[in-house]
Design an enzyme around this catalytic site. Structure first.
Site, PDB file in Angstrom:
ATOM      1  N   LYS A 115       0.924  -1.449   0.075  1.00  0.00           N
ATOM      2  CA  LYS A 115       0.024   0.063   0.055  1.00  0.00           C
ATOM      3  C   LYS A 115       0.953   1.150   0.000  1.00  0.00           C
ATOM      4  O   LYS A 115       0.216   2.199  -0.488  1.00  0.00           O
ATOM      5  CB  LYS A 115      -0.974  -0.042   1.254  1.00  0.00           C
ATOM      6  CG  LYS A 115      -2.186  -1.002   0.967  1.00  0.00           C
ATOM      7  CD  LYS A 115      -3.026  -0.655   0.243  1.00  0.00           C
ATOM      8  CE  LYS A 115      -4.371  -1.398   0.291  1.00  0.00           C
ATOM      9  NZ  LYS A 115      -5.379  -0.974  -0.526  1.00  0.00           N
ATOM     10  N   SER A 365       0.622 -10.095  -0.726  1.00  0.00           N
ATOM     11  CA  SER A 365       0.457  -8.717  -0.709  1.00  0.00           C
ATOM     12  C   SER A 365       0.807  -8.069   0.669  1.00  0.00           C
ATOM     13  O   SER A 365       1.005  -6.850   0.642  1.00  0.00           O
ATOM     14  CB  SER A 365      -0.990  -8.310  -1.202  1.00  0.00           C
ATOM     15  OG  SER A 365      -1.915  -8.963  -0.288  1.00  0.00           O
TER      16      SER A 365
END
Length: 463
Positions: A115, A365
């Site tokens: 992110k 992720s």
């Protein structure tokens, strides 16, 4: 085991067949973006042509084109900010797939997830007046930390709204990165509304977690790194929530290697993309439920949806059991702490390994998992893998009977986790007792061996 929450000094560099199959559109195929309920009828249409994507939503401004050059520019912007995360091989999964399988370890990225990439590119693109007004975001964890660190690095004031039930380690990490944290609502949708209202009231710039071209462009740098680190890759597998990461990777990969297959993965209880792809527009699913909070999104983003619809080859779903088993595999075999959303590509590989052409790159992720949740998930994963055995059996109620039973179990190399001894129950005879056991075993075959050995010793096994 304590989870890592983006330690900046740490190391750097479904359930079966596909739920929906979407072949890449021809280079000239037009795509109409579906406006959300909050958009005006004049929201611009979008189109995808090769690796260039145009479109936008009313809430995020005018139409924008996402190109390979944009992603390369983002890579330069992120130089010295984000890490070139490692590409680690998995011998176990390679054996199952029959071809090399690699992990792209974004769980080892700064702040513990990918992110930071999109958040930094988005904030870096703001003008002086926008920066002066500050930024605001809403997130249960990963986006919160990414925005907080990005804003701090760029000298911008940040406010992050988080659900009241957000894990304390994630709240503390977000504050440590410099954001003012405000707790509001029970679910992210409520938190998101509060953040948008704050933006309207104060003039702060709202940083959406996935539905903005700059966010997608930043996340697309993961795709460039995959091609640089594994030029022979044939399949990229990535988890999908709102779609920002998968869309960015798809643009980068398909622009340079249209022959590479891009497969998205969603949790079965929070799979908004299969019905959206079937409808040809983003649709909302009610009350998504999954342990994978990083991909627990009820509606695809307008901007990433049009990219995924045209450039992602397939979207699969995985079950909670498969997510648990995947997380356990990452921890035991790869020695990697991965959150459930980050383990979703591994879950897809475990569920149908023969359906993936290698070499395969699975994008891990994120690794921001609350320690208490990790304990529950590991127990669930061990049960799903046949490593726990629960059973009830009856024995004669006499002194030493329980000790004899435990002695039998000790010879079977089964570890007793919990035992409940019931002597008074209407269903029991006068000289009977019932024992409920929870055992740790070596797998399904060992479980069956234990059952058979107990029956052979004269015990009545009830379950």
């Amino acid at each position: 085991m304590a989870a890592r929450h983006g330690d900046e000094d740490g190391p750097g560099s479904g359930s079966g067949p596909a739920s929906h199959l979407t072949p890449p559109a021809p280079a000239s195929a037009p795509v109409t973006e579906s406006p959300s309920a909050s958009e005006s009828p004049s929201a611009s249409a979008g189109s995808v042509s090769g690796g260039s994507v145009s479109g936008g939503s009313a809430s995020e401004g005018s139409g924008t084109t996402i190109t390979l050059d944009d992603i390369r520019g983002a890579q330069k912007t992120l130089s010295g900010v984000s890490r070139l995360t490692a590409l680690e091989g998995s011998r176990y999964l390679s054996g199952l797939v029959g071809a090399p399988v690699h992990f792209k370890c974004e769980n080892l990225q700064r702040t513990g997830s990918f992110k930071l990439r999109g958040g930094y590119v988005r904030i870096a693109g703001l003008g002086p007046e926008e920066r002066a007004a500050g930024v605001v975001a809403a997130s249960a964890g990963n986006h919160a930390q990414g925005v907080a660190l990005a804003a701090s690095l760029l000298g911008v004031r940040s406010t992050v709204f988080m659900p009241e039930g957000a894990p304390l380690p994630k709240i503390a990490a977000t504050r440590d990165y410099g954001a003012e944290v405000r707790l509001y609502g029970q679910i992210v949708d409520e938190t998101m509304r509060a953040a948008k209202e704050y933006a309207e009231r104060t003039g702060a710039v709202f940083i959406h977690p996935f539905d903005h071209p700059d966010i997608i462009t930043g996340q697309g740098t993961v795709g460039l790194e995959i091609l640089e680190q594994c030029p022979e890759v044939r399949t990229v597998v990535v988890g999908i929530g709102g779609g920002g990461l998968a869309a960015g990777i798809a643009v980068a990969v398909k622009s340079l290697r249209p022959d590479v297959r891009v497969v998205g993965v969603q949790a079965e209880g929070a799979a908004a993309y299969p019905p959206s792809l079937a409808a040809g527009r983003p649709v909302t699913i009610d009350a998504p439920v999954t342990m994978a909070d990083g991909i627990k999104v009820g509606r695809p983003g307008d901007v990433p949806f049009q990219i995924i619809e045209n450039l992602v080859d397939e979207v699969r779903t995985v079950t909670e059991d498969e997510l648990s088993s995947a997380l356990l595999l990452c921890l035991e075999r790869a020695k990697l702490v991965v959150e459930p959303a980050g383990a979703s590509p591994v879950a897809a590989l475990l569920s149908a390994p023969e359906s993936f052409e290698g070499p395969v790159v699975a994008v891990l992720s994120g690794g921001n998992v609350d320690p208490l949740l990790m304990q529950r998930i590991l127990r669930h994963g061990m049960a799903a893998a046949g490593r726990y055995l629960s059973l009830r059996l009856r024995l004669t109620d006499r002194p030493g009977a329980l000790a004899t039973l435990l002695g039998v179990l000790s010879t079977l190399d089964a570890n007793v986790l919990d035992v409940s001894h019931v002597r008074t129950n209407p269903r029991l005879g006068l000289s009977e007792a019932e024992v409920e056991l929870h055992l740790e075993t070596k797998g399904p075959d060992h479980c069956e061996d234990v059952r058979e050995a107990l029956r052979g010793a004269g015990y009545t096994v009830m379950a």
